[in-house]
Design a protein around this motif. Structure first.
Motif, PDB file in Angstrom:
ATOM      1  N   MET A  75      47.169  32.704  57.522  1.00 11.74           N
ATOM      2  CA  MET A  75      48.369  33.213  57.614  1.00 11.74           C
ATOM      3  C   MET A  75      48.528  34.757  57.314  1.00 11.74           C
ATOM      4  SD  MET A  75      50.547  30.141  55.922  1.00 11.74           S
ATOM      5  CE  MET A  75      51.750  29.665  57.144  1.00 11.74           C
ATOM      6  N   ASN A  76      47.322  35.153  57.008  1.00  9.94           N
ATOM      7  CA  ASN A  76      47.409  36.819  56.692  1.00  9.94           C
ATOM      8  C   ASN A  76      48.178  37.830  57.506  1.00  9.94           C
ATOM      9  OD1 ASN A  76      45.715  36.315  54.520  1.00  9.94           O
ATOM     10  ND2 ASN A  76      43.701  37.098  55.570  1.00  9.94           N
TER      11      ASN A  76
ATOM     12  N   ILE B 201      42.981  38.678  52.629  1.00 14.30           N
ATOM     13  CA  ILE B 201      42.885  38.261  51.097  1.00 14.30           C
ATOM     14  C   ILE B 201      41.373  37.774  50.822  1.00 14.30           C
ATOM     15  CG2 ILE B 201      45.427  37.892  50.537  1.00 14.30           C
ATOM     16  CD1 ILE B 201      44.798  34.989  51.308  1.00 14.30           C
ATOM     17  N   ALA B 202      40.632  37.862  51.860  1.00 13.35           N
ATOM     18  CA  ALA B 202      39.217  37.102  51.425  1.00 13.35           C
ATOM     19  C   ALA B 202      38.437  37.628  50.629  1.00 13.35           C
ATOM     20  CB  ALA B 202      38.536  37.231  52.722  1.00 13.35           C
TER      21      ALA B 202
ATOM     22  N   ASP C  41      44.849  38.715  41.673  1.00 13.52           N
ATOM     23  CA  ASP C  41      44.610  39.579  42.470  1.00 13.52           C
ATOM     24  C   ASP C  41      45.316  39.369  43.924  1.00 13.52           C
ATOM     25  OD1 ASP C  41      43.122  40.987  40.584  1.00 13.52           O
ATOM     26  OD2 ASP C  41      41.126  40.193  41.348  1.00 13.52           O
ATOM     27  N   LEU C  42      45.751  38.202  43.904  1.00 12.18           N
ATOM     28  CA  LEU C  42      46.239  38.025  45.271  1.00 12.18           C
ATOM     29  C   LEU C  42      47.492  38.968  45.642  1.00 12.18           C
ATOM     30  CD1 LEU C  42      46.183  34.062  45.521  1.00 12.18           C
ATOM     31  CD2 LEU C  42      45.079  35.684  47.107  1.00 12.18           C
ATOM     32  N   PRO C  43      48.014  39.200  46.738  1.00 12.68           N
ATOM     33  CA  PRO C  43      49.029  40.095  46.951  1.00 12.68           C
ATOM     34  C   PRO C  43      50.502  39.302  46.584  1.00 12.68           C
ATOM     35  CG  PRO C  43      47.829  39.873  49.211  1.00 12.68           C
ATOM     36  CD  PRO C  43      47.153  39.120  48.136  1.00 12.68           C
ATOM     37  N   ALA C  44      51.278  39.943  45.879  1.00 15.00           N
ATOM     38  CA  ALA C  44      52.626  39.320  45.133  1.00 15.00           C
ATOM     39  C   ALA C  44      53.085  38.282  46.107  1.00 15.00           C
ATOM     40  CB  ALA C  44      53.579  40.377  44.704  1.00 15.00           C
ATOM     41  N   LYS C  45      53.163  38.689  47.177  1.00 15.28           N
ATOM     42  CA  LYS C  45      54.036  37.858  48.517  1.00 15.28           C
ATOM     43  C   LYS C  45      53.213  36.598  48.640  1.00 15.28           C
ATOM     44  CE  LYS C  45      56.463  41.620  50.716  1.00 15.28           C
ATOM     45  NZ  LYS C  45      56.517  42.621  51.818  1.00 15.28           N
ATOM     46  N   THR C  46      51.652  36.674  48.780  1.00 12.71           N
ATOM     47  CA  THR C  46      50.993  35.502  48.849  1.00 12.71           C
ATOM     48  C   THR C  46      51.260  34.610  47.547  1.00 12.71           C
ATOM     49  OG1 THR C  46      49.137  36.957  49.577  1.00 12.71           O
ATOM     50  CG2 THR C  46      48.489  34.685  49.404  1.00 12.71           C
TER      51      THR C  46
ATOM     52  N   GLN D 233      34.497  32.228  49.036  1.00 11.46           N
ATOM     53  CA  GLN D 233      35.767  32.507  49.259  1.00 11.46           C
ATOM     54  C   GLN D 233      36.685  31.298  48.666  1.00 11.46           C
ATOM     55  OE1 GLN D 233      35.063  32.669  53.600  1.00 11.46           O
ATOM     56  NE2 GLN D 233      35.841  34.817  53.254  1.00 11.46           N
ATOM     57  N   THR D 234      36.531  31.182  47.396  1.00  9.24           N
ATOM     58  CA  THR D 234      37.305  30.100  46.449  1.00  9.24           C
ATOM     59  C   THR D 234      37.723  30.553  45.219  1.00  9.24           C
ATOM     60  OG1 THR D 234      35.492  28.457  47.646  1.00  9.24           O
ATOM     61  CG2 THR D 234      36.963  27.727  45.758  1.00  9.24           C
ATOM     62  N   ILE D 235      39.185  30.582  44.982  1.00  5.76           N
ATOM     63  CA  ILE D 235      39.643  31.247  43.805  1.00  5.76           C
ATOM     64  C   ILE D 235      39.878  30.050  42.696  1.00  5.76           C
ATOM     65  CG2 ILE D 235      41.323  32.333  42.751  1.00  5.76           C
ATOM     66  CD1 ILE D 235      42.044  33.870  45.245  1.00  5.76           C
ATOM     67  N   GLU D 236      39.161  29.929  41.643  1.00  4.00           N
ATOM     68  CA  GLU D 236      39.389  28.794  40.862  1.00  4.00           C
ATOM     69  C   GLU D 236      40.572  29.100  40.037  1.00  4.00           C
ATOM     70  OE1 GLU D 236      35.246  29.293  39.123  1.00  4.00           O
ATOM     71  OE2 GLU D 236      35.355  26.993  39.486  1.00  4.00           O
ATOM     72  N   VAL D 237      41.620  28.274  39.867  1.00  2.00           N
ATOM     73  CA  VAL D 237      42.671  28.593  38.870  1.00  2.00           C
ATOM     74  C   VAL D 237      42.864  27.594  37.927  1.00  2.00           C
ATOM     75  CG1 VAL D 237      45.336  28.644  39.324  1.00  2.00           C
ATOM     76  CG2 VAL D 237      43.829  28.792  41.196  1.00  2.00           C
TER      77      VAL D 237
END
Ligand code: IMP
Length: 430
Positions: free
Chosen positions: A337-338, A383-384, A391-396, A423-427
């Motif tokens: 959706m970038n 966002i890759a 670190d993701l954009p505020a809108k994301t 390409q995996t962000i751990e939350v």
């Protein structure tokens, strides 16, 4: 980790294989429990692409044990093709890949029956089956006329059952469906006598193996196929597959008790797709739908068919939270959706002028459902490279948080920002 089930929360193709690959690193045993070769699990690792239909995708991670449970309808020909490909790539399968003796076989006449039954339906009733024989194989199982993997242990028993089924199917396909039946029983038996030799070393009582693994405190990962809304009971019936795809099926499809499960991870694609026919309230038939399909490579892994694409539907995913008992979301394909200027989220439906925020169980009500949207600004950024959620954009982040907020504030396990492992962000890990 803990014993964990992974399921799709939409209509399949949510990107389960990548999350299973991520969770596999902390698992000892990976188990498939339903479906068959209609599933197509694609994993990209070290720049190589692997597509699995029968073998659990955990097999490419060294030293992991993989099990095909009793709930799967087992396509022996496809399984051995994958085993041969894996061996050719240098992957060891012996001693770490097992198949339940109780799994039912998909035989060539099941594939023919699948195609024949579909060809006889009027267009509006066609399900859009993958044609892999899944429905007919499950039908035979429930009718108590199926042939199980374990029947191959006794060749006379197998040939007796096969010949009976073969002649019943010939009658059914040629008379009820009026379709040509050009299969040759002797040729199939000949092939299965070779398949039997190659297959039997993999066949065990997998339920016992899993029981011992649980006693030894091994970590189990259950790999669901398809998605919640293709479930035979809870999905958009009759436009569904022929198995239970929800988390509860992990127990019946592998022979373990429900108290052995600690977590249920729901894979959520940031938008919605569906392959095959059936209702799809948030479907986009315009240029935005086309963009999602081309950027997201939304073509079936099994059939290559273009997938129908649409906005995220929180009504569906709320239902998926309920019926799977989810404990985490794994959000996938947000990067697709970038480049969108604006993004919509379906918050509820309108049916006959009334607000509806629970997924309707009847097909006719769902056909009338009009999605009601909230619109958010797109983030218009790549966002890759992001490795931390913050670190993701505020809108994301705003989009993701709204999506979670509409779905009981489900915690996030990971956010996937691309097909590669990296390409995996751990939350919130398990
Ligand atoms: P079948 O399971 O091949 O009979 O197909 C029944 C329906 O489920 C069709 O709409 C298929 O497109 C869909 N389906 C089956 N397997 C998958 C899958 O792995 N991903 C997405 N859709 C699937």
């Amino acid at each position: 980790m803990a014993n964990t089930i992974v399921v799709g929360t939409q209509w399949g193709d949510e990107g389960k294989a990548k999350i299973i690959d991520y969770l596999t690193r902390s698992a000892d045993i990976i188990v498939r429990f339903q479906g068959g070769a209609n599933a197509g699990h694609t994993v990209i690792a070290e720049g190589k692409k692997f597509v699995f239909h029968m073998v659990p995708s955990g097999i490419i991670t060294p030293d992991k044990v993989c099990i095909v449970g009793n709930g799967v309808v087992f396509d022996a020909q496809q399984f051995l093709r994958e085993v041969n490909e894996l061996r050719a790539m240098g992957v060891t399968v012996d001693g770490r890949l097992f198949v339940s003796d109780l799994a039912h076989l998909v035989l060539p006449f099941h594939r023919l029956e699948d195609a024949a039954a579909e060809s006889c339906k009027k267009d509006m009733y066609k399900i859009g089956t993958t044609g892999r024989g899944i429905g007919p194989a499950y039908t035979d199982k429930v009718a108590r006329t199926g042939i199980r993997v374990g029947d191959l242990l006794d060749w006379d028993l197998f040939t007796g059952k096969f010949n009976r089924s073969f002649s019943t199917k010939r009658t059914l396909i040629t008379t009820a469906y009026d379709v040509r039946f050009d299969l040759n029983a002797a040729a199939i038996l000949d092939e299965f006598s070779r398949i039997r030799t190659a297959l039997l070393p993999f066949v065990i009582d997998t339920a016992e193996r899993l029981f011992e693994a649980i006693r030894a405190k091994k970590q189990l990962l259950f790999e669901g196929a398809q998605g919640t809304f293709l479930d035979i009971d809870h999905g958009t019936y009759p436009f569904v597959t022929s198995s239970n795809t929800i988390a509860g099926a992990a127990c019946t499809g592998s022979g373990i008790g429900p108290l052995s499960i600690d977590h249920v991870v729901g894979i959520v694609k940031a938008y919605t797709t569906r392959v095959g026919n059936g209702p799809f309230p948030t479907e986009l038939t315009d240029a935005t739908g086309e963009t999602l399909r081309s950027v997201g490579h939304e073509f079936g892994a099994t059939t290559g068919r273009p997938r129908r694409c649409g906005w995220f539907d929180s009504v569906m995913v709320r239902k998926a939270v309920q019926i799977n008992g989810l404990t985490r979301f794994a959000l996938t394909k947000i990067d697709v959706m970038n480049h969108l200027d604006e993004i919509r989220i379906c918050t509820h439906y309108e049916i006959d002028g009334k607000k509806v925020d629970q997924f309707p169980s009847g097909h006719s009500l769902l056909e009338k459902a009009k999605p009601v949207y909230e619109t958010m600004e797109g983030w218009k950024a790549d966002i890759a490279g992001c490795t931390r959620y913050a670190d993701l954009p505020a809108k994301t982040i705003a989009y993701i948080e709204r999506l979670r907020n509409l779905c009981y504030n489900m915690p996030l396990l990971v956010v996937s920002t691309g097909p590669d492992r990296k390409q995996t962000i751990e939350v919130e890990p398990l």
